[in-house]
Design an enzyme around this catalytic site. Structure first.
Site, PDB file in Angstrom:
ATOM      1  N   MET A  82       0.844  -1.206   0.000  1.00 46.48           N
ATOM      2  CA  MET A  82       0.000   0.000   0.000  1.00 46.48           C
ATOM      3  C   MET A  82       0.880   1.258   0.000  1.00 46.48           C
ATOM      4  SD  MET A  82      -3.212  -0.867  -0.211  1.00 46.48           S
ATOM      5  CE  MET A  82      -2.673  -2.104  -1.392  1.00 46.48           C
ATOM      6  N   HIS A  83       1.723   1.370  -1.044  1.00 46.91           N
ATOM      7  CA  HIS A  83       2.652   2.509  -1.161  1.00 46.91           C
ATOM      8  C   HIS A  83       1.912   3.861  -1.053  1.00 46.91           C
ATOM      9  CE1 HIS A  83       5.496  -0.366  -3.034  1.00 46.91           C
ATOM     10  NE2 HIS A  83       4.538  -0.700  -3.868  1.00 46.91           N
ATOM     11  N   ASP A  84       0.926   4.033  -1.930  1.00 48.43           N
ATOM     12  CA  ASP A  84       0.292   5.355  -2.059  1.00 48.43           C
ATOM     13  C   ASP A  84      -0.669   5.666  -0.904  1.00 48.43           C
ATOM     14  OD1 ASP A  84       1.833   5.546  -4.306  1.00 48.43           O
ATOM     15  OD2 ASP A  84       0.204   5.156  -5.717  1.00 48.43           O
TER      16      ASP A  84
END
Ligand code: BDR
Ligand code: CA
Length: 318
Positions: A242-244
């Protein structure tokens, strides 16, 4: 008081969740969303963003279509991670929600909002920094009013996910990162070595979505399936990073950051195998032009997942 932000995205599976997250968090007021080529071409990114916006209340938000290509590098996309259209090949299923919102041009839109806003504006960028670099080149004076730019990108003391050392967003447009970092606007980087500490498992997303039984939660379960298949093959776990969404959480609740440091950085723009790599003092010595930026090093995982789950998988929401 809410924090006023502009969201610059390359929607993208995790960007689509980040948009929903930003619009659900009471700490943020999203004034506009601008799109940029990255995970897929900007035409697809803009279309995806309209579909995502249609799923959720977005009154008053302006939408700007941005750069179709990086400042200097040839185009590079990631269909193997995000699907050919960028939404894990489920856009067709949700196309009926597509908002009819009028699309403006990204750079004039960013500048207009920053110029006119009565409250300080921050930019949260979850894609390549091309639009932000272009806005700086066009009207640096106005861009100097930006309170902070929070950018997902780079990788420090860690592997890359696009080539051996580079992270995808900075690989796609390394020249833009240098323009933004050198502009002197406070820049906070949320790098891959931190975003890879927040994997969402398939098991959790299915369980949370069933329990919440809302349109948004069902979309998240659907949109992540292809993305998680990719992670199963390449990363060896059934889930997806869940980078963003983590970048949004840091913008909304800065106290979830446990450790950050200031570093002079440069981005490699030439290397055959290393373009897009974030270089720090050890690699660049006393390079005078290296601007000092803030780099996130550690976050509170429990608080992140609480925020994420509460905003996107609440049982009383649609
Ligand atoms: C970043 O690249 C994209 O694939 C994701 O959307 C994220 O912004 C991770 O390297
Ligand atoms: Ca992204």
């Amino acid at each position: 008081m809410k924090r006023t932000i502009l969201l610059d995205v390359d929607t993208g599976v995790d960007d689509s969740i980040a948009i929903l997250f930003a619009l659900r968090l009471p700490q943020l007021e999203v004034k506009a969303i601008t799109t940029v080529s990255g995970n897929v071409h900007v035409d697809e990114v803009t279309e995806n963003t309209k579909v995502v916006l249609g799923l959720i209340e977005h009154k008053g938000i302006r939408l700007g279509k941005g750069a179709s290509a990086s400042l200097r590098r040839t185009r590079f996309h990631a269909p193997e991670v995000h699907g050919d259209e960028g939404l894990g090949n489920v856009r067709g299923k949700y196309i009926r929600y597509r908002t009819r919102i009028q699309t403006e041009r990204a750079v004039p839109l960013l500048i207009d909002i920053i110029k006119k806003s009565k409250t300080p504006v921050s930019i949260v960028a979850t894609g390549p920094l091309t639009n932000i670099a272009r806005a700086i080149k066009k009207d640096n004076r106005t861009m100097q009013r930006v309170k902070e730019i929070i950018s997902m990108g780079g990788s420090f003391g860690h592997r890359g996910n696009t080539g051996p050392l580079a992270e995808f967003n900075y690989y796609v447009d390394p020249d833009a990162v240098n323009v933004v970092a050198q502009a002197g606007i406070p820049l906070t980087i949320v790098p891959l070595n931190v975003t890879e500490t927040v994997p969402l498992s398939r098991k959790d997303v299915i369980a949370w979505s069933r329990k919440a039984n809302s349109g948004v939660s069902r979309f998240i379960a659907d949109v992540t399936e292809f993305y998680m298949d990719f992670h199963s093959r390449v990363e060896g776990f059934r889930g997806g990073f869940m980078h963003d969404p983590l970048t949004i959480a840091i913008a909304a609740v800065p106290s979830i950051v446990k450790k950050r440091y200031k570093k002079p950085i440069l981005i490699e723009t030439q290397g055959l195998y290393t373009s897009g790599t974030t270089l720090t003092r050890d690699a660049i010595g006393n390079e005078k032009n290296a601007p000092v930026v803030s780099v996130i090093a550690e976050i509170d995982h429990r608080r992140f997942w609480n925020l994420f789950r509460k905003a996107l998988f609440a049982t009383d929401k649609h």
